[in-house]
Motif scaffolding. Structure first.
Motif, PDB file in Angstrom:
ATOM      1  N   SER A   1       0.854  -1.183   0.000  1.00 38.35           N
ATOM      2  CA  SER A   1       0.000   0.000   0.000  1.00 38.35           C
ATOM      3  C   SER A   1       0.895   1.239   0.000  1.00 38.35           C
ATOM      4  O   SER A   1       1.728   1.420   0.879  1.00 38.35           O
ATOM      5  CB  SER A   1      -0.900   0.004   1.237  1.00 38.35           C
ATOM      6  N   GLY A   2       0.728   2.075  -1.004  1.00 39.64           N
ATOM      7  CA  GLY A   2       1.546   3.273  -1.103  1.00 39.64           C
ATOM      8  C   GLY A   2       2.976   3.011  -1.519  1.00 39.64           C
ATOM      9  O   GLY A   2       3.852   3.868  -1.313  1.00 39.64           O
ATOM     10  N   ALA A   3       3.251   1.849  -2.098  1.00 39.88           N
ATOM     11  CA  ALA A   3       4.612   1.525  -2.513  1.00 39.88           C
ATOM     12  C   ALA A   3       5.101   2.492  -3.587  1.00 39.88           C
ATOM     13  O   ALA A   3       4.339   2.925  -4.448  1.00 39.88           O
ATOM     14  CB  ALA A   3       4.668   0.097  -3.046  1.00 39.88           C
ATOM     15  N   THR A   4       6.391   2.814  -3.530  1.00 44.73           N
ATOM     16  CA  THR A   4       7.034   3.646  -4.549  1.00 44.73           C
ATOM     17  C   THR A   4       8.354   2.997  -4.934  1.00 44.73           C
ATOM     18  O   THR A   4       8.947   2.251  -4.133  1.00 44.73           O
ATOM     19  CB  THR A   4       7.321   5.066  -4.029  1.00 44.73           C
ATOM     20  N   PRO A   5       8.852   3.254  -6.133  1.00 44.81           N
ATOM     21  CA  PRO A   5      10.164   2.706  -6.511  1.00 44.81           C
ATOM     22  C   PRO A   5      11.263   3.118  -5.544  1.00 44.81           C
ATOM     23  O   PRO A   5      12.144   2.312  -5.220  1.00 44.81           O
ATOM     24  CB  PRO A   5      10.382   3.274  -7.918  1.00 44.81           C
ATOM     25  N   ASP A   6      11.241   4.363  -5.070  1.00 41.15           N
ATOM     26  CA  ASP A   6      12.267   4.816  -4.128  1.00 41.15           C
ATOM     27  C   ASP A   6      12.229   4.010  -2.836  1.00 41.15           C
ATOM     28  O   ASP A   6      13.279   3.621  -2.299  1.00 41.15           O
ATOM     29  CB  ASP A   6      12.076   6.304  -3.815  1.00 41.15           C
TER      30      ASP A   6
ATOM     31  N   GLN B   1      16.329  -2.236 -12.509  1.00 43.82           N
ATOM     32  CA  GLN B   1      17.544  -1.640 -13.065  1.00 43.82           C
ATOM     33  C   GLN B   1      18.262  -0.791 -12.014  1.00 43.82           C
ATOM     34  O   GLN B   1      19.489  -0.847 -11.892  1.00 43.82           O
ATOM     35  CB  GLN B   1      17.217  -0.797 -14.298  1.00 43.82           C
ATOM     36  N   ARG B   2      17.516  -0.031 -11.245  1.00 44.70           N
ATOM     37  CA  ARG B   2      18.126   0.792 -10.207  1.00 44.70           C
ATOM     38  C   ARG B   2      18.756  -0.081  -9.119  1.00 44.70           C
ATOM     39  O   ARG B   2      19.849   0.210  -8.622  1.00 44.70           O
ATOM     40  CB  ARG B   2      17.092   1.728  -9.601  1.00 44.70           C
ATOM     41  N   ILE B   3      18.087  -1.158  -8.767  1.00 42.04           N
ATOM     42  CA  ILE B   3      18.622  -2.072  -7.752  1.00 42.04           C
ATOM     43  C   ILE B   3      19.890  -2.740  -8.256  1.00 42.04           C
ATOM     44  O   ILE B   3      20.909  -2.809  -7.545  1.00 42.04           O
ATOM     45  CB  ILE B   3      17.560  -3.115  -7.372  1.00 42.04           C
TER      46      ILE B   3
ATOM     47  N   ALA C   1      20.604  -3.313 -20.415  1.00 45.24           N
ATOM     48  CA  ALA C   1      20.460  -2.066 -19.665  1.00 45.24           C
ATOM     49  C   ALA C   1      20.212  -2.328 -18.191  1.00 45.24           C
ATOM     50  O   ALA C   1      20.692  -1.570 -17.329  1.00 45.24           O
ATOM     51  CB  ALA C   1      19.328  -1.232 -20.251  1.00 45.24           C
ATOM     52  N   ILE C   2      19.488  -3.389 -17.860  1.00 44.15           N
ATOM     53  CA  ILE C   2      19.235  -3.712 -16.454  1.00 44.15           C
ATOM     54  C   ILE C   2      20.545  -3.981 -15.734  1.00 44.15           C
ATOM     55  O   ILE C   2      20.762  -3.522 -14.606  1.00 44.15           O
ATOM     56  CB  ILE C   2      18.275  -4.908 -16.342  1.00 44.15           C
ATOM     57  N   GLY C   3      21.429  -4.736 -16.359  1.00 48.56           N
ATOM     58  CA  GLY C   3      22.777  -4.901 -15.835  1.00 48.56           C
ATOM     59  C   GLY C   3      22.929  -5.895 -14.712  1.00 48.56           C
ATOM     60  O   GLY C   3      23.948  -5.878 -13.999  1.00 48.56           O
TER      61      GLY C   3
END
Length: 400
Positions: free
Chosen positions: A129-134, A167-169, A197-199
């Motif tokens: 609930s309210g999850a964000t990528p950050d 990708q950010r992780i 690109a994900i790497g």
């Protein structure tokens, strides 16, 4: 559009995510390949198959942005995770990091490997609930330590249907020499996947889900730095092969014993067929499915009075709802509500138990959502054959 599929027209099939659905032209292509194989099995399997696999691999590699030399076909993503985790040289105290949104089969794989080696499985609780990528990124990074030997992260979570910032992780962890395995069971076809690109060190995926290839078609990808130590779960002739015309990686994975390779060989046809369904190709298809599941989510959430949902940026072509607790069921058992929807209302949706620390559910009168509550997650999917009326049908049935 409905004439492209073998699906029962009397059923509102809102569960494409579990096993996919294969269009008739792809099934016909697979049938032709099977006839070709049975006409001359030795020639097909012993003399022609390698070239056919190479051609199919090149098409898949282009579709998912992966160098073909690091790509091999496996029956499904679970088989790929088994091979990767089973190839790790784990020692007592080593850590494998997973999340509480991870797939149960993958949890079993790492638990089994840890029990045999003395390693430790660390499970990170993610928000819903309210999850964000950050928030997801920060939570995962905080759970990684000096003893971490592998991090397994879903591209799209199965039960909660969240698109995670893989990708950010991977960028953060791989630069710290922490290998990342992306479980992309739902990624290819639902999202525009670019593995380069994900790497991540590893990526496993299914072709039978959102790419709509035949059942039994998945893939494993490993970077040049990691693939040489990989051993498939089934060892065959490649282990002691003296051939130098093919890589050890492909010798090991391309032949694991006599089987039906036609699901792999049908992947290019699935990419072609699905990419031609809408004028804008795959991009329009993915956008259509995303928009449709967002509308379906709105319809169901409004009917149930649910207003605490993840943002649309973390939704692909599936969406999940947390329901009130019900009769306890195992992860592989059928929820009574799911059975009632299937048998009484002819609606196919999965409902599964979920031990949640970051989920608030639609509680019934007098009930509250505790910090570590087992809830029931109902998940809807959207594929091009679905219609808005089917989500309205589901909403009415749930209210009833």
């Amino acid at each position: 559009m409905t004439g492209m599929w073998e699906l029962d027209p009397a059923v509102a099939f809102l569960n494409h995510g579990s096993f996919g659905a294969c269009p008739r032209p792809v099934l016909e292509h697979q049938t032709a390949l099977r006839v070709q194989m049975e006409r001359q099995p030795v020639r097909f399997l012993a003399y022609e198959l390698e070239d056919m696999l190479d051609a199919a691999r090149l098409t898949l590699a282009s579709f998912i942005g992966a160098p073909p030399e690091g790509l091999a076909f496996v029956p499904n993503a679970t088989a790929g995770v088994n091979a990767i985790v089973g190839s790790l040289d784990l020692h007592p105290g080593d850590e494998i990091v997973v999340t509480d949104h991870g797939y149960n089969a993958c949890k079993n794989i790492v638990d089994h490997a840890a029990a045999r080696s003395g390693a430790v499985v660390r499970t990170i609780p993610l928000p819903f609930s309210g999850a964000t990528p950050d928030a997801v990124l920060e939570t995962v990074l905080a759970g990684v330590g000096p003893k971490t030997r592998l991090v397994i992260i879903d591209h799209v979570t199965s039960a909660t249907a969240l698109v995670l910032p893989v990708q950010r992780i991977a960028t953060e962890l791989e630069t710290r020499a922490v290998p990342v395995l992306v479980d992309g069971a739902h990624g290819p076809g639902m999202l525009p996947v670019d593995i380069t690109a994900i790497g991540a060190s590893y990526y496993v995926g299914n072709c039978h889900k959102w790419m709509c290839a035949p059942k039994g078609s998945g893939f494993i990808y490993a970077t040049a730095a990691t693939r040489d130590h990989l051993i498939p779960s089934v060892i065959s002739h490649g282990l002691n092969s003296l051939r130098t015309d093919r890589s050890r990686f492909h010798l090991l994975f391309d032949w694991t014993g006599t089987d039906d390779p036609t699901p792999y060989l049908s992947v290019p046809r699935a990419i072609e067929v699905m990419g031609a369904l809408l004028p804008g190709g795959w991009e329009q298809l993915r956008r259509h499915n995303h928009d449709l599941v967002i509308e379906g989510r709105r319809i169901v959430a409004t009917a149930l009075g649910i207003d605490d949902l993840p943002g649309t940026a973390m939704i692909g072509s599936m969406a999940a709802f947390a329901l009130v607790a019900g009769p306890p069921v195992g992860v592989n058992d059928f929820d009574p509500l799911s059975v009632a929807l299937r048998e009484t209302h002819r609606i196919e949706v999965p409902i599964s138990p979920f031990q949640a620390s970051g989920i608030r559910h639609q509680a019934s009168a007098g009930e509250g959502a505790g910090p570590d509550l087992t809830v029931r997650l109902l998940r809807i999917s959207a594929q091009v054959y679905n219609r808005t009326e089917e989500y309205e049908r589901l909403a009415s049935a749930l209210v009833a």
